[in-house]
Design a protein around this motif. Sequence first.
Motif, PDB file in Angstrom:
ATOM      1  N   ASP A 182      -1.559  -5.301  -1.110  1.00  0.00           N
ATOM      2  CA  ASP A 182      -2.090  -5.624  -2.762  1.00  0.00           C
ATOM      3  C   ASP A 182      -1.258  -4.849  -3.594  1.00  0.00           C
ATOM      4  OD1 ASP A 182      -4.192  -4.681  -4.830  1.00  0.00           O
ATOM      5  OD2 ASP A 182      -5.702  -4.915  -3.815  1.00  0.00           O
ATOM      6  N   ASN A 183      -1.206  -5.098  -4.241  1.00  0.00           N
ATOM      7  CA  ASN A 183      -0.116  -4.469  -5.254  1.00  0.00           C
ATOM      8  C   ASN A 183      -0.978  -3.056  -6.473  1.00  0.00           C
ATOM      9  OD1 ASN A 183       3.048  -4.752  -3.663  1.00  0.00           O
ATOM     10  ND2 ASN A 183       2.743  -6.292  -5.290  1.00  0.00           N
ATOM     11  N   TYR A 190      -1.392  -3.734   4.469  1.00  0.00           N
ATOM     12  CA  TYR A 190      -2.149  -3.956   5.332  1.00  0.00           C
ATOM     13  C   TYR A 190      -1.403  -5.048   6.559  1.00  0.00           C
ATOM     14  CZ  TYR A 190      -5.376  -3.459   1.594  1.00  0.00           C
ATOM     15  OH  TYR A 190      -6.603  -2.934   1.120  1.00  0.00           O
ATOM     16  N   LEU A 191      -1.762  -5.141   7.868  1.00  0.00           N
ATOM     17  CA  LEU A 191      -1.910  -5.118   9.103  1.00  0.00           C
ATOM     18  C   LEU A 191      -2.464  -5.319   9.655  1.00  0.00           C
ATOM     19  CD1 LEU A 191       1.071  -6.564  10.927  1.00  0.00           C
ATOM     20  CD2 LEU A 191       0.448  -4.218  11.929  1.00  0.00           C
ATOM     21  N   SER A 249       8.074  -8.200  -1.884  1.00  0.00           N
ATOM     22  CA  SER A 249       7.628  -7.550  -2.236  1.00  0.00           C
ATOM     23  C   SER A 249       6.226  -8.309  -2.857  1.00  0.00           C
ATOM     24  CB  SER A 249       8.963  -6.818  -3.870  1.00  0.00           C
ATOM     25  OG  SER A 249       9.172  -7.908  -3.710  1.00  0.00           O
ATOM     26  N   GLY A 250       6.443  -9.363  -3.324  1.00  0.00           N
ATOM     27  CA  GLY A 250       5.376 -10.089  -4.203  1.00  0.00           C
ATOM     28  C   GLY A 250       4.132 -10.438  -3.016  1.00  0.00           C
ATOM     29  N   SER A 286       2.584   5.494  -2.356  1.00  0.00           N
ATOM     30  CA  SER A 286       2.773   6.611  -4.415  1.00  0.00           C
ATOM     31  C   SER A 286       4.366   7.159  -3.957  1.00  0.00           C
ATOM     32  CB  SER A 286       1.930   7.465  -3.777  1.00  0.00           C
ATOM     33  OG  SER A 286       1.990   9.001  -3.269  1.00  0.00           O
ATOM     34  N   GLY A 287       4.259   7.252  -5.575  1.00  0.00           N
ATOM     35  CA  GLY A 287       5.529   7.682  -6.017  1.00  0.00           C
ATOM     36  C   GLY A 287       7.335   6.880  -5.770  1.00  0.00           C
ATOM     37  N   PHE A 288       6.488   5.444  -5.846  1.00  0.00           N
ATOM     38  CA  PHE A 288       7.055   4.470  -6.113  1.00  0.00           C
ATOM     39  C   PHE A 288       7.349   3.236  -6.423  1.00  0.00           C
ATOM     40  CE2 PHE A 288       7.272   1.647  -2.074  1.00  0.00           C
ATOM     41  CZ  PHE A 288       6.674   2.365  -1.317  1.00  0.00           C
ATOM     42  N   ALA A 289       7.806   2.255  -7.204  1.00  0.00           N
ATOM     43  CA  ALA A 289       7.012   1.745  -7.518  1.00  0.00           C
ATOM     44  C   ALA A 289       7.288   0.437  -6.572  1.00  0.00           C
ATOM     45  CB  ALA A 289       8.543   0.585  -8.565  1.00  0.00           C
ATOM     46  N   PHE A 290       6.128   0.704  -5.767  1.00  0.00           N
ATOM     47  CA  PHE A 290       5.664  -0.604  -4.772  1.00  0.00           C
ATOM     48  C   PHE A 290       5.392  -2.042  -4.444  1.00  0.00           C
ATOM     49  CE2 PHE A 290       3.998  -0.793   0.017  1.00  0.00           C
ATOM     50  CZ  PHE A 290       2.576  -2.574  -0.881  1.00  0.00           C
ATOM     51  N   ASN A 291       5.108  -2.474  -5.779  1.00  0.00           N
ATOM     52  CA  ASN A 291       5.419  -3.902  -6.343  1.00  0.00           C
ATOM     53  C   ASN A 291       6.849  -4.540  -6.112  1.00  0.00           C
ATOM     54  OD1 ASN A 291       5.646  -2.669  -8.982  1.00  0.00           O
ATOM     55  ND2 ASN A 291       4.269  -3.857  -9.790  1.00  0.00           N
TER      56      ASN A 291
END
Length: 119
Positions: free
Chosen positions: A73-74, A80-81, A53-54, A25-30
Amino acid sequence: EVQLVESGGGLVQAGGSLRLSCVASGFAFNTDRMFWIRQAPGKEFEWVSTISSGGYSEVYADSVRGRFTVSRDNAKNTLYLQMNSLKPDDTAVYYCVRDTGRGYTGGDRGQGTQVTVSS
């Protein structure tokens, strides 16, 4: 504020599996490449995996290739790992890291989740 929260660690016997999650959270993860790194007791940080990123490109350390799978999962801002065929040498605190251009040790990272593999 950037937040990364890992979960899913635990105690498992050699040969077992675990799935780690990291909610961002707090940033554009994708838009950001992400790393998984780990730190065993008394050792330096070790890079484990990188995902684009994708989510279309993945790279693994030799020590985990073929056993670990990174994914994201954007839509859910989650990394995940999947860890299979775990070995005692995989025992470490595992961290997800946001790539900020400063390498896997210089990025934003969470508090980590402990993975312990018994022989």
